[in-house]
Design a protein around this motif. Structure first.
Motif, PDB file in Angstrom:
ATOM      1  N   ASN A  78     -51.654  22.592 -39.015  1.00 44.94           N
ATOM      2  CA  ASN A  78     -51.985  23.258 -40.258  1.00 44.94           C
ATOM      3  C   ASN A  78     -53.054  22.486 -41.025  1.00 44.94           C
ATOM      4  OD1 ASN A  78     -49.697  21.353 -40.447  1.00 44.94           O
ATOM      5  ND2 ASN A  78     -49.887  21.702 -42.614  1.00 44.94           N
ATOM      6  N   PRO A  79     -53.675  23.178 -41.998  1.00 46.37           N
ATOM      7  CA  PRO A  79     -53.373  24.525 -42.478  1.00 46.37           C
ATOM      8  C   PRO A  79     -53.932  25.606 -41.550  1.00 46.37           C
ATOM      9  CG  PRO A  79     -55.187  23.620 -43.745  1.00 46.37           C
ATOM     10  CD  PRO A  79     -54.725  22.533 -42.805  1.00 46.37           C
TER      11      PRO A  79
ATOM     12  N   GLU B  85     -55.624  29.106 -41.714  1.00 48.33           N
ATOM     13  CA  GLU B  85     -56.324  29.980 -42.645  1.00 48.33           C
ATOM     14  C   GLU B  85     -56.123  31.428 -42.195  1.00 48.33           C
ATOM     15  OE1 GLU B  85     -57.736  29.162 -45.526  1.00 48.33           O
ATOM     16  OE2 GLU B  85     -57.186  27.076 -45.162  1.00 48.33           O
TER      17      GLU B  85
ATOM     18  N   SER C 107     -42.623  24.874 -39.190  1.00 50.68           N
ATOM     19  CA  SER C 107     -42.767  23.526 -39.724  1.00 50.68           C
ATOM     20  C   SER C 107     -44.222  23.096 -39.612  1.00 50.68           C
ATOM     21  CB  SER C 107     -41.903  22.541 -38.931  1.00 50.68           C
ATOM     22  OG  SER C 107     -40.552  22.912 -38.970  1.00 50.68           O
ATOM     23  N   ALA C 108     -44.614  22.229 -40.530  1.00 47.24           N
ATOM     24  CA  ALA C 108     -45.993  21.747 -40.570  1.00 47.24           C
ATOM     25  C   ALA C 108     -46.178  20.557 -39.641  1.00 47.24           C
ATOM     26  CB  ALA C 108     -46.356  21.355 -41.990  1.00 47.24           C
TER      27      ALA C 108
ATOM     28  N   PRO D 184     -47.636  17.350 -42.476  1.00 45.58           N
ATOM     29  CA  PRO D 184     -46.816  17.611 -43.665  1.00 45.58           C
ATOM     30  C   PRO D 184     -47.491  17.364 -45.010  1.00 45.58           C
ATOM     31  CG  PRO D 184     -46.040  15.645 -42.518  1.00 45.58           C
ATOM     32  CD  PRO D 184     -47.116  16.254 -41.675  1.00 45.58           C
ATOM     33  N   THR D 185     -48.699  16.823 -45.027  1.00 46.06           N
ATOM     34  CA  THR D 185     -49.387  16.599 -46.298  1.00 46.06           C
ATOM     35  C   THR D 185     -50.222  17.800 -46.730  1.00 46.06           C
ATOM     36  OG1 THR D 185     -51.277  15.536 -45.235  1.00 46.06           O
ATOM     37  CG2 THR D 185     -49.448  14.103 -45.933  1.00 46.06           C
ATOM     38  N   HIS D 186     -50.261  18.860 -45.897  1.00 50.63           N
ATOM     39  CA  HIS D 186     -51.037  20.054 -46.213  1.00 50.63           C
ATOM     40  C   HIS D 186     -50.138  21.289 -46.196  1.00 50.63           C
ATOM     41  CE1 HIS D 186     -54.717  17.845 -46.037  1.00 50.63           C
ATOM     42  NE2 HIS D 186     -54.593  17.567 -44.755  1.00 50.63           N
ATOM     43  N   ASN D 187     -50.584  22.339 -46.878  1.00 49.81           N
ATOM     44  CA  ASN D 187     -49.876  23.612 -46.820  1.00 49.81           C
ATOM     45  C   ASN D 187     -49.901  24.143 -45.399  1.00 49.81           C
ATOM     46  OD1 ASN D 187     -49.409  23.692 -49.611  1.00 49.81           O
ATOM     47  ND2 ASN D 187     -51.396  24.631 -49.978  1.00 49.81           N
ATOM     48  N   ILE D 188     -48.887  24.937 -45.072  1.00 48.68           N
ATOM     49  CA  ILE D 188     -48.866  25.526 -43.727  1.00 48.68           C
ATOM     50  C   ILE D 188     -49.902  26.638 -43.645  1.00 48.68           C
ATOM     51  CG2 ILE D 188     -47.492  26.777 -42.016  1.00 48.68           C
ATOM     52  CD1 ILE D 188     -45.064  25.221 -43.005  1.00 48.68           C
ATOM     53  N   PHE D 189     -49.911  27.531 -44.648  1.00 46.53           N
ATOM     54  CA  PHE D 189     -50.833  28.676 -44.620  1.00 46.53           C
ATOM     55  C   PHE D 189     -51.771  28.646 -45.816  1.00 46.53           C
ATOM     56  CE2 PHE D 189     -46.979  30.317 -42.470  1.00 46.53           C
ATOM     57  CZ  PHE D 189     -47.538  30.664 -41.257  1.00 46.53           C
ATOM     58  N   GLY D 190     -53.007  29.054 -45.564  1.00 45.48           N
ATOM     59  CA  GLY D 190     -53.957  29.354 -46.618  1.00 45.48           C
ATOM     60  C   GLY D 190     -54.234  30.841 -46.490  1.00 45.48           C
TER      61      GLY D 190
END
Length: 75
Positions: free
Chosen positions: A41-42, A44, A62-63, A66-72
């Motif tokens: 991730n992320p 887009e 799960s990412a 983990p420091t970024h959003n899963i989805f944009g």
């Protein structure tokens, strides 16, 4: 599944959600079958693409990062 598949049927399913998003056309719905998914991730998600899980209790995303959003998402 395999990300080298064309993603147009269960027999030719993509392995990852990102793989499915990568080939989706505007107006497409991506069906995510039951399972645990660890995604890089992320991801887009373009406008007018829907991602629908089989069931909210049987699909876990799960990412991988983990420091970024899963989805944009857009629209």
């Amino acid at each position: 599944g395999s990300d080298s598949n064309n993603g147009t049927s269960i027999d030719n399913a993509k392995l990852t959600i990102a793989g499915a998003v990568g080939i989706a056309n505007s107006g497409s719905t991506i069906k995510v079958l039951s399972g645990n998914y660890v995604e890089q991730n992320p991801i887009e998600v373009p406008a007018f693409i829907a991602i629908v899980g089989d069931d909210q209790r049987t699909v876990t995303v799960s990412a991988g990062n983990p420091t970024h959003n899963i989805f944009g998402v857009r629209k």
